[in-house]
Scaffold this motif. Structure first.
Motif, short mmCIF file in Angstrom:
data_model
loop_
_atom_site.label_atom_id
_atom_site.label_comp_id
_atom_site.label_asym_id
_atom_site.label_seq_id
_atom_site.Cartn_x
_atom_site.Cartn_y
_atom_site.Cartn_z
N PHE A 38 0.83 -1.21 0.00
CA PHE A 38 0.00 0.00 0.00
C PHE A 38 0.87 1.26 0.00
N VAL A 39 1.90 1.27 0.87
CA VAL A 39 2.77 2.45 0.96
C VAL A 39 3.54 2.65 -0.34
N ALA A 40 4.03 1.54 -0.92
CA ALA A 40 4.87 1.65 -2.12
C ALA A 40 4.06 1.90 -3.38
N LEU A 41 2.94 1.20 -3.54
CA LEU A 41 2.21 1.28 -4.81
C LEU A 41 1.10 2.31 -4.79
N VAL A 42 0.39 2.43 -3.67
CA VAL A 42 -0.73 3.37 -3.62
C VAL A 42 -0.25 4.77 -3.25
N LEU A 43 0.53 4.88 -2.17
CA LEU A 43 1.02 6.19 -1.76
C LEU A 43 2.21 6.64 -2.59
N GLY A 44 2.93 5.69 -3.18
CA GLY A 44 4.07 6.04 -4.02
C GLY A 44 5.30 6.46 -3.26
N TYR A 45 5.41 6.06 -1.99
CA TYR A 45 6.59 6.42 -1.20
C TYR A 45 7.72 5.44 -1.52
N PRO A 146 15.38 5.99 7.16
CA PRO A 146 14.34 7.02 7.17
C PRO A 146 12.93 6.42 6.97
N LEU A 147 11.96 7.07 7.57
CA LEU A 147 10.56 6.68 7.39
C LEU A 147 10.15 6.94 5.95
N PRO A 148 9.52 5.99 5.27
CA PRO A 148 9.05 6.23 3.89
C PRO A 148 8.18 7.48 3.83
N TRP A 149 8.53 8.40 2.90
CA TRP A 149 7.84 9.68 2.84
C TRP A 149 7.92 10.19 1.40
N PRO A 150 7.08 11.10 1.00
CA PRO A 150 7.13 11.58 -0.39
C PRO A 150 8.53 12.04 -0.79
N LYS A 151 8.89 11.82 -2.06
CA LYS A 151 10.21 12.19 -2.57
C LYS A 151 10.45 13.68 -2.38
#
Length: 448
Positions: A38-45, A146-151
């Motif tokens: 979900f984080v990688a594919l939906v949120l794109g983080y 680091p916490l996954p977060w927008p680029k």
């Protein structure tokens, strides 16, 4: 009646089955995979997908290995269960290291293995898992990716906030573990105590079944006695009247007839006359229970009468019930044990209720355990410890009152435990039944 502690004690083994931990781990594998996707594919983080799924795959392969190697019904030893839960803690710490450490909102899942251990494993295993969880949480506060977060953006939480997260995880884990352990321990104690109650009731029912065995024996003995009587009569007919054995034959015939009459009465008890022997008035019930207890230094007084406002109400008639007999008998024995000089049994009834109270003039119930009276493994007898019960140096297990209360409540009674009002002293146990539940009506006439 005493109960061997070994009859109801557990073996000390873990209460966890392999199937339970395997299913929980599969649930974790599915949840962790879903969250990462979900984080990688939906949120794109941006996510370290490879290492994360490598750690998750290790858990999946461990589950497959455990399922193939051992049956799911295997009851795990405390050591093996503790090691598997420790692995789950380490696996979670690995995933959190790759995804932000304590900044990751899923860090609270550290409390899950500790809570599972608190409900099923020895205290030392829970303490070890708690220490491992605290150590991992502390390390993750300082060392993590680091916490996954927008680029192009970086989330940096203040140190005070991270300290608060760490403290909340520790407090939540401790609270959940203590609460779960307490609830599980009370459930285990209640289960063991109810097992003891079933043992007592089964013993009482076996004693009550002796009447049925007597009737069955009478039925089986009827045929051989009839044969003996027939042969004796044939011998008398063929034997000369002046024979030296004539008197013996007459005696044999008369005693055979007497045996058949006795067996006939025993057989009839299981039929029509059982309606007589299976019923007894409230006063007779109390006298039957008190009679074996008389003769000690404690005087036992029985007052049995209708309530003043219902003087014409007939005396209740009880059916012989092992549960009521054991429960009342146990309460009477306890009253005699703790009384100084006297135990008073008051029985009254109205058109709708039956009330029996047992009072003694002893010291009364201890105020320190008053709120726990009637619970399993609670006793006011001095010198009580689990070790004393195990080695047989202490009489009782704190189960007598619990068993009596449970059996009486199963019969429909409401049991109330109090101390007498000053200036009187001593304990008072009141048992109240709805009359329609226990009163089976007047005793029928005994057949002649």
């Amino acid at each position: 009646m005493t109960i061997d502690p070994g009859e109801i004690s557990s073996s000390g083994a873990s209460l966890l089955r392999l199937r339970t931990l395997v299913r929980l781990r599969w649930l974790a594998v599915i949840g962790q995979s879903t969250a990462i996707l979900f984080v990688a594919l939906v949120l794109g983080y941006p996510m370290p997908m490879g290492p994360c799924f490598g750690i998750i795959a290790l858990s999946a392969w461990l589950n497959i290995f455990l399922t193939i190697r051992w049956p799911g019904s295997l009851l795990l030893s405390p050591k093996m269960a503790g090691l598997l839960l420790a692995y789950d803690t380490a696996q979670l710490a690995g995933l959190l290291y790759l995804t932000g450490g304590l900044q990751n909102p899923f860090a609270f899942l550290f409390l899950v293995p500790v809570t599972v251990s608190a409900t099923s494993l020895p205290l030392r295993s829970t303490l070890a898992l708690g220490s491992l969880s605290f150590g991992c949480a502390t390390a993750l506060a300082f060392y993590h990716l680091p916490l996954p977060w927008p680029k192009g953006e970086t989330l940096q939480l203040p140190p005070n906030y991270l300290a608060g997260l760490w403290f909340s995880i520790v407090c939540g884990t401790v609270f959940a573990a203590i609460y779960a352990r307490r609830i599980a321990e009370e459930a285990r104690q209640m289960s063991a105590a109810l097992g003891a109650t079933e043992i007592v009731l089964a013993r009482e029912q076996r004693l009550s079944a002796l009447d049925g065995l007597a009737a069955a024996a009478a039925h089986e003995l009827g045929t051989p006695l009839a044969t003996i009587a027939l042969v004796a009569k044939e011998l008398k007919r063929e034997m000369p009247s002046d024979s030296v054995h004539a008197e013996d034959i007459e005696l044999l015939i008369s005693q055979t007839a007497r045996c058949r009459e006795i067996l006939k009465r025993l057989s009839n008890r299981d039929e029509a006359s059982d309606e007589v022997y299976g019923r007894l008035k409230l006063s007779s019930l109390l006298e039957d229970l008190v009679a074996p207890l008389r003769g000690s230094d404690v005087e036992i007084v029985i007052n049995c009468k209708a309530d003043a406002k219902h003087a014409k109400s007939p005396e209740p008639v009880f059916r012989r019930n092992p549960a009521i007999a054991y429960g009342l008998g146990n309460i009477l024995e306890n009253a005699i044990d703790f009384a100084d000089t006297q135990v008073v049994v008051d029985a009254t009834w109205t058109k709708s209720t039956v009330l029996v109270t047992v009072s003694d003039d002893g010291k009364g119930f201890d105020q320190q355990i008053f709120d726990r009276l009637g619970d399993p493994y609670v006793t006011t007898r001095p010198g009580y410890t689990e070790a004393a019960v195990a080695d047989g140096t202490h009489e009782g297990m704190g189960l007598g009152l619990f068993i009596a209360k449970t059996l009486l409540e199963r019969s429909g009674a409401t049991v109330t435990l109090t101390n007498q009002k000053p200036p009187a002293q001593g304990a008072r146990v009141a048992m109240a039944w709805t009359r329609s539940v226990v009163d089976i009506g007047p005793t029928p006439a005994q057949p002649s």
